[in-house]
Design a protein around this motif. Sequence first.
Motif, PDB file in Angstrom:
ATOM      1  N   THR A 174      13.044  -2.431 -29.959  1.00  0.00           N
ATOM      2  CA  THR A 174      12.128  -1.339 -30.289  1.00  0.00           C
ATOM      3  C   THR A 174      12.693   0.210 -30.021  1.00  0.00           C
ATOM      4  O   THR A 174      12.097   1.100 -30.596  1.00  0.00           O
ATOM      5  CB  THR A 174      11.549  -1.567 -28.776  1.00  0.00           C
ATOM      6  N   PHE A 175      13.262  -0.325 -29.021  1.00  0.00           N
ATOM      7  CA  PHE A 175      14.193   1.836 -29.931  1.00  0.00           C
ATOM      8  C   PHE A 175      14.357   1.922 -31.019  1.00  0.00           C
ATOM      9  O   PHE A 175      14.146   3.097 -31.682  1.00  0.00           O
ATOM     10  CB  PHE A 175      15.665   2.002 -28.906  1.00  0.00           C
ATOM     11  N   ARG A 176      15.383   0.672 -31.941  1.00  0.00           N
ATOM     12  CA  ARG A 176      15.522   1.319 -32.897  1.00  0.00           C
ATOM     13  C   ARG A 176      14.470   1.532 -34.059  1.00  0.00           C
ATOM     14  O   ARG A 176      13.706   2.072 -34.739  1.00  0.00           O
ATOM     15  CB  ARG A 176      15.869  -0.241 -33.765  1.00  0.00           C
ATOM     16  N   GLU A 177      13.209   0.711 -33.395  1.00  0.00           N
ATOM     17  CA  GLU A 177      11.332   0.519 -34.225  1.00  0.00           C
ATOM     18  C   GLU A 177      10.786   1.979 -34.110  1.00  0.00           C
ATOM     19  O   GLU A 177      10.451   2.793 -34.427  1.00  0.00           O
ATOM     20  CB  GLU A 177      10.444  -0.852 -33.920  1.00  0.00           C
ATOM     21  N   MET A 178      10.810   2.594 -33.062  1.00  0.00           N
ATOM     22  CA  MET A 178      10.131   3.849 -32.352  1.00  0.00           C
ATOM     23  C   MET A 178      11.249   5.385 -33.226  1.00  0.00           C
ATOM     24  O   MET A 178      10.686   5.575 -34.158  1.00  0.00           O
ATOM     25  CB  MET A 178      11.013   4.651 -31.198  1.00  0.00           C
ATOM     26  N   ILE A 179      12.858   5.121 -33.942  1.00  0.00           N
ATOM     27  CA  ILE A 179      13.458   5.885 -34.435  1.00  0.00           C
ATOM     28  C   ILE A 179      13.089   5.760 -36.120  1.00  0.00           C
ATOM     29  O   ILE A 179      12.433   6.521 -36.566  1.00  0.00           O
ATOM     30  CB  ILE A 179      14.471   6.011 -34.494  1.00  0.00           C
ATOM     31  N   LYS A 180      12.463   4.716 -36.272  1.00  0.00           N
ATOM     32  CA  LYS A 180      12.511   4.154 -37.548  1.00  0.00           C
ATOM     33  C   LYS A 180      10.395   4.511 -37.866  1.00  0.00           C
ATOM     34  O   LYS A 180      11.148   5.626 -39.130  1.00  0.00           O
ATOM     35  CB  LYS A 180      12.083   3.108 -38.165  1.00  0.00           C
ATOM     36  N   MET A 181       9.998   4.538 -36.865  1.00  0.00           N
ATOM     37  CA  MET A 181       8.517   5.397 -37.068  1.00  0.00           C
ATOM     38  C   MET A 181       8.440   6.904 -37.029  1.00  0.00           C
ATOM     39  O   MET A 181       8.226   7.167 -37.443  1.00  0.00           O
ATOM     40  CB  MET A 181       7.569   4.510 -35.607  1.00  0.00           C
ATOM     41  N   GLU A 182       9.578   7.324 -36.637  1.00  0.00           N
ATOM     42  CA  GLU A 182       9.640   8.893 -36.318  1.00  0.00           C
ATOM     43  C   GLU A 182      10.351   9.400 -38.269  1.00  0.00           C
ATOM     44  O   GLU A 182      10.651  10.001 -38.516  1.00  0.00           O
ATOM     45  CB  GLU A 182      10.345   9.352 -35.796  1.00  0.00           C
ATOM     46  N   ALA A 183      11.276   8.372 -38.409  1.00  0.00           N
ATOM     47  CA  ALA A 183      11.776   8.682 -39.709  1.00  0.00           C
ATOM     48  C   ALA A 183      11.119   8.292 -40.753  1.00  0.00           C
ATOM     49  O   ALA A 183      11.236   9.426 -41.747  1.00  0.00           O
ATOM     50  CB  ALA A 183      12.940   7.515 -40.166  1.00  0.00           C
ATOM     51  N   ALA A 184       9.740   7.863 -40.651  1.00  0.00           N
ATOM     52  CA  ALA A 184       8.630   7.379 -42.363  1.00  0.00           C
ATOM     53  C   ALA A 184       8.076   8.456 -41.722  1.00  0.00           C
ATOM     54  O   ALA A 184       7.817   9.168 -43.039  1.00  0.00           O
ATOM     55  CB  ALA A 184       7.413   6.308 -41.479  1.00  0.00           C
ATOM     56  N   LYS A 185       7.726   8.954 -41.192  1.00  0.00           N
ATOM     57  CA  LYS A 185       6.542  10.724 -40.808  1.00  0.00           C
ATOM     58  C   LYS A 185       8.196  11.348 -41.659  1.00  0.00           C
ATOM     59  O   LYS A 185       8.173  12.375 -42.887  1.00  0.00           O
ATOM     60  CB  LYS A 185       6.830  11.092 -39.820  1.00  0.00           C
TER      61      LYS A 185
END
Length: 720
Positions: free
Chosen positions: A141-152
């Motif tokens: 989940t933490f990895r996906e949280m980081i990816k969501m911010e990376a997408a922005k």
Amino acid sequence: MADNDSSKKKISRRKFLVRGGFGTLGVLAVGTYVFRNPIRRAVLEKVNEMDLAYMGNTDSPMLWFELGKDNVITLHSPKVEMGQGTFTGIAQMAADELEIPMENIKVVHATTATGNIDGMSTGGSTSISGLWQPLRELAATFREMIKMEAAKKLGVPVSELSVQEGVVSGNGKSLTYSEISEGVTDWTLPDTPVLKDISTYKFVGKPVARVDLADKVYGAPMFGIDAEMPNMLYGAVVRPSKIGAKFISATTDKAEKMPGVVKIVSEDDFVGVVAESYIEAENAKQAIEVIWEAPEDLQQEAIVAMMTVGNGKSTIIQKEGDALEGDAVVQMEFRSPIGAHAQIEPNGVVASVEAEKATIMISTQVIGITRKEVSSRLGWDEEQVNVVPTYLGGGFGRRLHTPHAVQAAVMSKAVGKPVKYIFSREEEFQHDMFRPPTHHILKGSLNEAGKLTGLEHHFVSGDVGNNSALVPNMVPPVIGADIGAIRGGFLQYSGVPNHRSVYWHVTLPFATSWWRSLGLLANTFAIESFMDEMAIKAKTNAVEFRLANIKDDVAGKRLKEVIRTAGEKSGYTEKVTNNRAMGIAASVDAGTPCAHVVEVSVVDNHIKVHKVTVVLDPGLAVNPDQIKAQCEGCVIMGMSAVLFEQMKVVDGSLTPTIYGPYEMALMKNAPKEIDVVLLQGTDKPGAVGEPPMGPIGAAIANAVRRLTGKRLQSMPLQLT
């Protein structure tokens, strides 16, 4: 990284992972009390096999992970590291889902101020198995949280991003995790992602080096005994030498005038000294004249008489078929002594109590309970007390009891400065929470074909889980048995048509509690020694005799496989060769089956163990090397307990109170070879830290029986 309002987030299925453990046990116990014996036995068997779930917060990765500027992620572990390798195992699990190298993850103890507290403590061999599912989900989940911010920041859809070695890439651009986190204060919590296939993991299942290795090699100040605070003073507490002694009064005039003494702290339940140095505090403690009220002096003979099957209250924990009667029944008795924890590092704590907050630095297995006890004594809210765990120089259940944290806090409050309090070695031995002594009666019957037709185990023990901070008060009286004492007390040979196990509880006059493997060591020693004797009477190979009496259900097949493999890998034989003989024994603990084959000789009338073959089925091995090290540690600790260790009651006092007179295994007693074989009977990690303790005592005794013809029936095993 700041967490945002979690109340606005969608609650994922992680929320439900924390249910279980003693909460479930309480519900089961109520049902058991209503329906009584048949369901009670079913519940006890379930509890005996239960893999206890993690009992802490799994809602927010922010309680667990902290991302630094150097792309290192710090994991705040709710489990303490006491030498078992937990930090390394959980780092492997997290690193695989976080997609970072092992060198980019750092593991530290979670303080209670972080909010990451495990209600189940550290114990029961559940650190890796209990965190296996929730920790990987949190990391993913933490990895996906980081990816969501990376997408922005990259302007690329999340679905088009890839992650490797802590770097997120997409559309020809890349950012490290640290770069992605810069300026982010409001993180989005996604639904729990699908976990990776285990076959794709880089670290889980591999022999990764320990993450705490360098600090231990170079002697970093990491243990409770190393803890310090500025302007620290030292404390000492007056303790009785007699069992059952009650404090009446104390004369402190002389102690108050001694060099270095800052204050004598007199409470209803203890008298403490605060001084400028450790030795000054100890000297002043010796000068305090205390009046104790003690019962008549107890002797060892009284304890042995007390701990005999038939005394106390009984509970049938396992039953099928009829009870054994008649002249054809074989009966034998076995005993185990009082055992001390004897861990290298004595208990210690540094407490600093200020106007509205307290900080407790301590070696403890029960972080949350320690905070609760300190806050209760101070009359504060729990949030005002921050417990800072340290590494443990040996735990084994000893550090599940931390009343010295309360005493240090009271002394600190009295003088307005931090106070460090360390047990002396004498205090550590005399005021331990001992492994209770046990007595066992085994009965069995064979038919004319040499098949086992009946098997019974009657055993008595003092408290293990009872009267401890870990077990709810409602549990023991409702389910009728101490859930620690019965570990290993169930008969694993359920293929025998008539079998039963009966537990007897006796309250001892001194404190007993959790000791590594709980009742497993003593119970397995008795059961497996008796099974070997029955195999001899049946004129059947000990391996084949065991295999013939185990059911072919899932658990039975795993047990059979470790026994069969142990026999094959060791080259088990019942012939005496070159004055050496072999013995085999097996047990199941917390769902993990294990078998040992030992090779022994007798030198100068003393038992010499030359080789131990260990076959363990821990399920998925997160770190095979660490599991093998745990097996080796269990063999050595078990050998020490089985061949040397015992406490006795003499003139009302527990003795001895120092290493040396309290005999333990030395380097010269270690076998030259310990061969560990790991099997995988399930696709998830199981218990490891205690199961390999079970078979060692019986395996040694069985080898001695083959070699000498003598059946040793009491621990420690001695030929004279």
